[in-house]
Design a protein around this motif. Structure first.
Motif, short mmCIF file in Angstrom:
data_model
loop_
_atom_site.label_atom_id
_atom_site.label_comp_id
_atom_site.label_asym_id
_atom_site.label_seq_id
_atom_site.Cartn_x
_atom_site.Cartn_y
_atom_site.Cartn_z
N GLN A 1 73.74 -205.33 -31.78
CA GLN A 1 74.03 -206.73 -32.08
C GLN A 1 74.51 -206.91 -33.52
OE1 GLN A 1 73.87 -209.20 -29.81
NE2 GLN A 1 74.29 -210.88 -31.19
N GLU A 2 73.86 -206.27 -34.47
CA GLU A 2 74.24 -206.44 -35.87
C GLU A 2 75.66 -205.93 -36.14
OE1 GLU A 2 71.50 -202.90 -35.35
OE2 GLU A 2 71.26 -205.01 -34.97
N GLU B 1 77.99 -208.62 -34.90
CA GLU B 1 78.01 -209.73 -35.87
C GLU B 1 78.88 -209.37 -37.08
OE1 GLU B 1 76.75 -212.70 -35.49
OE2 GLU B 1 75.47 -212.39 -33.74
N ARG B 2 78.79 -208.13 -37.54
CA ARG B 2 79.59 -207.68 -38.68
C ARG B 2 81.08 -207.72 -38.33
NH1 ARG B 2 81.78 -202.89 -39.84
NH2 ARG B 2 80.57 -201.83 -38.25
N SER C 1 82.47 -209.63 -36.10
CA SER C 1 82.82 -211.04 -36.00
C SER C 1 83.08 -211.64 -37.39
CB SER C 1 81.69 -211.82 -35.30
OG SER C 1 81.96 -213.19 -35.31
N ARG C 2 82.21 -211.34 -38.34
CA ARG C 2 82.42 -211.85 -39.71
C ARG C 2 83.72 -211.32 -40.31
NH1 ARG C 2 76.96 -210.82 -39.98
NH2 ARG C 2 77.30 -208.84 -41.05
N VAL D 1 80.05 -214.04 -30.73
CA VAL D 1 79.33 -212.86 -30.26
C VAL D 1 78.42 -213.23 -29.12
CG1 VAL D 1 77.68 -211.07 -30.91
CG2 VAL D 1 79.44 -211.78 -32.54
#
Length: 65
Positions: free
Chosen positions: A43-44, A47-48, A50-51, A63
């Protein structure tokens, strides 16, 4: 196999910038894959990515996990 290395994500971001969608859904495997060597993306990491997409293009990455 992984396609989440920085150079590959950079290429993907360039393609998204070219296409100019309103947003992009970012997700990983939900079921066991056909090929055993494939693994879900943490997941992290999603997220990275996506950023990086949003910061680099202004296109939101949504996400799902």
């Amino acid at each position: 196999r992984q396609n989440i290395s920085d150079p590959l994500v950079d290429q993907w971001i360039q393609a998204v910038r070219y296409i100019q969608p309103r947003s992009v859904q970012i997700y990983t495997l939900d079921r066991p894959p056909r090929e055993e060597e494939l693994r879900p993306v943490p997941q992290e990491t999603l997220e990275r990515i996506s950023r990086r997409l949003t910061e680099g293009t202004g296109i939101p990455g949504v996400v799902f996990g």
